[in-house]
Write an enzyme that holds these catalytic residues in place. Structure first.
Site, PDB file in Angstrom:
ATOM      1  N   GLU A  85     -10.235   0.737 -64.407  1.00  0.00           N
ATOM      2  CA  GLU A  85     -11.686   0.689 -64.178  1.00  0.00           C
ATOM      3  C   GLU A  85     -12.458   1.676 -65.039  1.00  0.00           C
ATOM      4  O   GLU A  85     -13.662   1.535 -65.196  1.00  0.00           O
ATOM      5  CB  GLU A  85     -11.984   0.930 -62.690  1.00  0.00           C
ATOM      6  CG  GLU A  85     -11.647   2.314 -62.141  1.00  0.00           C
ATOM      7  CD  GLU A  85     -10.190   2.477 -61.700  1.00  0.00           C
ATOM      8  OE1 GLU A  85      -9.340   1.676 -62.122  1.00  0.00           O
ATOM      9  OE2 GLU A  85      -9.910   3.427 -60.951  1.00  0.00           O
TER      10      GLU A  85
ATOM     11  N   CYS B   2      -2.895   3.075 -59.133  1.00  0.00           N
ATOM     12  CA  CYS B   2      -2.600   4.507 -58.964  1.00  0.00           C
ATOM     13  C   CYS B   2      -1.975   4.807 -57.597  1.00  0.00           C
ATOM     14  O   CYS B   2      -0.835   4.479 -57.364  1.00  0.00           O
ATOM     15  CB  CYS B   2      -3.862   5.330 -59.217  1.00  0.00           C
ATOM     16  SG  CYS B   2      -3.499   7.074 -59.419  1.00  0.00           S
TER      17      CYS B   2
ATOM     18  N   ASP C 270     -36.268  -1.266 -56.662  1.00  0.00           N
ATOM     19  CA  ASP C 270     -35.571  -1.852 -55.515  1.00  0.00           C
ATOM     20  C   ASP C 270     -36.528  -2.590 -54.581  1.00  0.00           C
ATOM     21  O   ASP C 270     -36.278  -3.746 -54.200  1.00  0.00           O
ATOM     22  CB  ASP C 270     -34.801  -0.782 -54.727  1.00  0.00           C
ATOM     23  CG  ASP C 270     -33.776  -0.074 -55.597  1.00  0.00           C
ATOM     24  OD1 ASP C 270     -33.436  -0.618 -56.663  1.00  0.00           O
ATOM     25  OD2 ASP C 270     -33.325   1.025 -55.223  1.00  0.00           O
TER      26      ASP C 270
ATOM     27  N   GLY D 262     -43.564   0.424 -55.749  1.00  0.00           N
ATOM     28  CA  GLY D 262     -43.759   0.380 -57.196  1.00  0.00           C
ATOM     29  C   GLY D 262     -42.429   0.558 -57.917  1.00  0.00           C
ATOM     30  O   GLY D 262     -42.342   0.384 -59.126  1.00  0.00           O
TER      31      GLY D 262
ATOM     32  N   HIS E  78      -5.671   3.801 -64.516  1.00  0.00           N
ATOM     33  CA  HIS E  78      -6.944   3.317 -63.956  1.00  0.00           C
ATOM     34  C   HIS E  78      -7.616   2.333 -64.916  1.00  0.00           C
ATOM     35  O   HIS E  78      -8.229   2.750 -65.887  1.00  0.00           O
ATOM     36  CB  HIS E  78      -7.883   4.507 -63.709  1.00  0.00           C
ATOM     37  CG  HIS E  78      -7.433   5.373 -62.576  1.00  0.00           C
ATOM     38  ND1 HIS E  78      -7.831   5.154 -61.283  1.00  0.00           N
ATOM     39  CD2 HIS E  78      -6.596   6.437 -62.541  1.00  0.00           C
ATOM     40  CE1 HIS E  78      -7.267   6.047 -60.495  1.00  0.00           C
ATOM     41  NE2 HIS E  78      -6.511   6.845 -61.234  1.00  0.00           N
TER      42      HIS E  78
END
Ligand code: XMP
Length: 511
Positions: free
Chosen positions: A170, A80, A226, A223, A168
């Protein structure tokens, strides 16, 4: 792995992170860097992708990076704005387009048998989103494909491994976008698809071993996904030198503290559970204002964590579960390249644990990759698929002041709702769910008796990142069953309502 990196230069497009996600889905490692901060270790990158941008190449403030180390020296894919940039500054012509070039379009190939379009058929749907158009190709440009409205939809540069596309690849609506990226990265640039969750674990664990050596590391577990995945990676690298701290603030879900702590211990983590419920609840006594609640919880957490961290003698590192979207430096759309703002801490005034060096094993991966890495290390699927839960916990779902009795009521209600979602197979269709205790009583009748008890609201939303959300159309039958179960089993509640507000204009949490 270092020789198989892709550099994505960001010009501020809303889709830049999507490019990275697509590349990584191909098991190829990539990094996003702002266009004005081309990394010094450019030799580590085997191919480069230029992103789109909200700017017009014709504007004064438009990004204008120095590509001398890249252009003609490495395989380059310009998307683009990138495609317009190459045209505009290399002898082509970019001008405002006459027709609106936004949305679906279909490719028709000008040159057949191009490696770039391998396994893609003419007519393939692509997604356009631009207001300028490339009128003339740059020097040595060779047209590869057009669409109905865009003549120069794809081109390459003769004598270079440079490709440019106006659409695009993606976005989801470019149906062969991933294939096109694969053609460029694997067939043309020669990258190997070797970046897998297993290879990530292996290289990260080795890197952590080297970096940390025999030092001690402290990690706060919540908890959540991550911190858990970060903990397991570190545990693989340094074993018992990882000291995990899991704090119960008294505002977690029903039995969560006990269950999660057991799970952590079962994984072999060196974890210390700290039940500070009383300390949090007494600090929150009489506080109704949502922001004051948050600040109070944050302050007490730091005090509790600092006390515990100080007990680990000679700790050198603080580990954090930071993930890639938190560290990608964004390119400012208004007012040119964004300045990096550094906060200046008064180091003397910081809690002890904040004086440690920081280690962030997940800082280069996205959330879905964190889950895949976790799965590859054998972490329980249920733990990896958990809904997000806010740091201040139930405190921001109890409207008004907080008492231990209110916490008990909400924990019971929440548990019936969440267990019900799991039992009905609805849990994974929902991004986040929970119950809210309202600061009102309503009149009801139970047997012959009039009641005057609490009202609870149920909230279930679908979302991808929590920035926008919509309420989930849960089946009436499920809502009916859940409501009956709550009113019949939770003492103190006589009415259940369902929240049907989207975000925006509402928020996910009520406070
Ligand atoms: P809102 O209510 O802003 O929530 O639509 C968006 C997402 O953020 C979570 N949230 C928080 N998480 N501390 C957190 O760690 C907070 O103070 C907090 N407030 C909201 C919320 O649960 C949702 O996932």
């Amino acid at each position: 792995m270092q020789q198989h990196n892709v550099l994505i230069l960001d010009f501020g497009s809303q889709y830049t992170q999507l490019i990275a996600r697509r590349v990584r889905e191909l098991n190829i490692y990539c990094e996003i860097h702002p266009f004005n901060k081309i990394p010094n270790n450019i030799d580590n990158f085997k191919a480069v992708i230029l992103s789109g941008s909200p700017y017009s190449v014709r504007s004064e403030e438009a990004p204008h990076p120095d590509l001398s180390e890249i252009r003609g020296k490495k395989p380059l894919l310009a998307v683009c704005y990138g495609a317009q940039y190459l045209a505009h500054f290399s002898g082509g012509l970019v001008a405002p387009s006459n027709t609106r070039e936004y949305g679906r379009a279909n490719l028709s190939f000008v040159k057949d048998n191009e490696a770039f379009f391998k396994n893609i058929s003419t007519g393939s749907q692509v997604w356009m989103s631009h207001s300028d158009t490339i009128k003339n190709l740059p020097e040595n440009g060779v047209l590869l494909a057009s669409t109905h409205d865009v003549e120069n939809a794809a081109y390459k540069i003769e004598g270079e491994t440079t490709y440019a596309i106006q659409f695009h690849p993606e976005v989801y609506h470019s149906t062969d976008g991933t294939q096109l990226l694969k053609n460029f990265l694997v067939d043309i640039a020669g990258l190997e698809q070797q970046w897998t969750p297993n290879s990530f674990v292996e290289s990260t664990v080795n890197g952590l071993k080297e970096k940390i050596g025999d030092d001690k590391v402290i990690l706060g577990l919540s908890g959540g996904v991550d911190s858990t995945v970060a903990g397991v990676l570190l545990h693989k690298a340094i074993g018992q030198n990882l000291h995990c701290i899991f704090v119960n603030n008294g505002l977690l879900r029903k039995n969560e503290y006990e269950n999660v702590l057991k799970q952590y211990e079962g994984m072999g983590l060196n974890v210390k559970g700290v039940d500070a419920s009383e300390r949090f609840l007494s600090a929150l006594d009489g506080i109704s204002d949502p922001e004051t609640k948050r600040k109070t919880i944050g302050r007490v957490f730091i005090e509790v964590f600092d006390d515990e961290a100080a007990k680990v003698e000679n700790a050198k590192w603080l580990a954090q579960g930071t993930i890639y979207p938190d560290v990608i430096e964004s390119v400012s759309v208004n007012g040119g390249p964004s300045a990096t703002i550094k906060s200046h801490h008064n180091v003397g005034g910081l809690p002890d644990f904040m004086k440690l060096q920081v280690v962030e094993p997940l800082r280069m991966i996205f959330k879905d990759e964190v889950r895949r890495v976790g799965a590859s290390m054998g972490i329980d699927k249920e733990l990896l698929g958990r809904h997000p839960f806010p740091g201040p916990g139930l405190a921001i779902r109890i409207l008004g002041d907080i008492t231990s009795e209110k916490v008990r009521i909400l924990q019971e209600v929440d548990a019936i709702f969440i267990d019900g979602l799991k039992e009905s197979g609805l849990y994974n269709d929902v991004w986040q769910a929970g119950a809210i205790l309202l600061p009102v009583n309503s009149v009801g009748v139970m047997g012959d008796e009039r009641t005057y008890e609490k009202v609870v609201a149920l909230r279930a939303v679908e979302s991808t990142d929590g920035m926008t959300a919509d309420w989930v159309n849960l089946p009436y039958e499920f809502l009916q069953k859940t409501s009956n179960k709550i009113i019949n089993n939770v003492k103190g509640v006589n009415r259940v309502v369902y929240d049907i507000s989207s975000k925006p204009p509402a928020t996910i949490e009520w406070e």
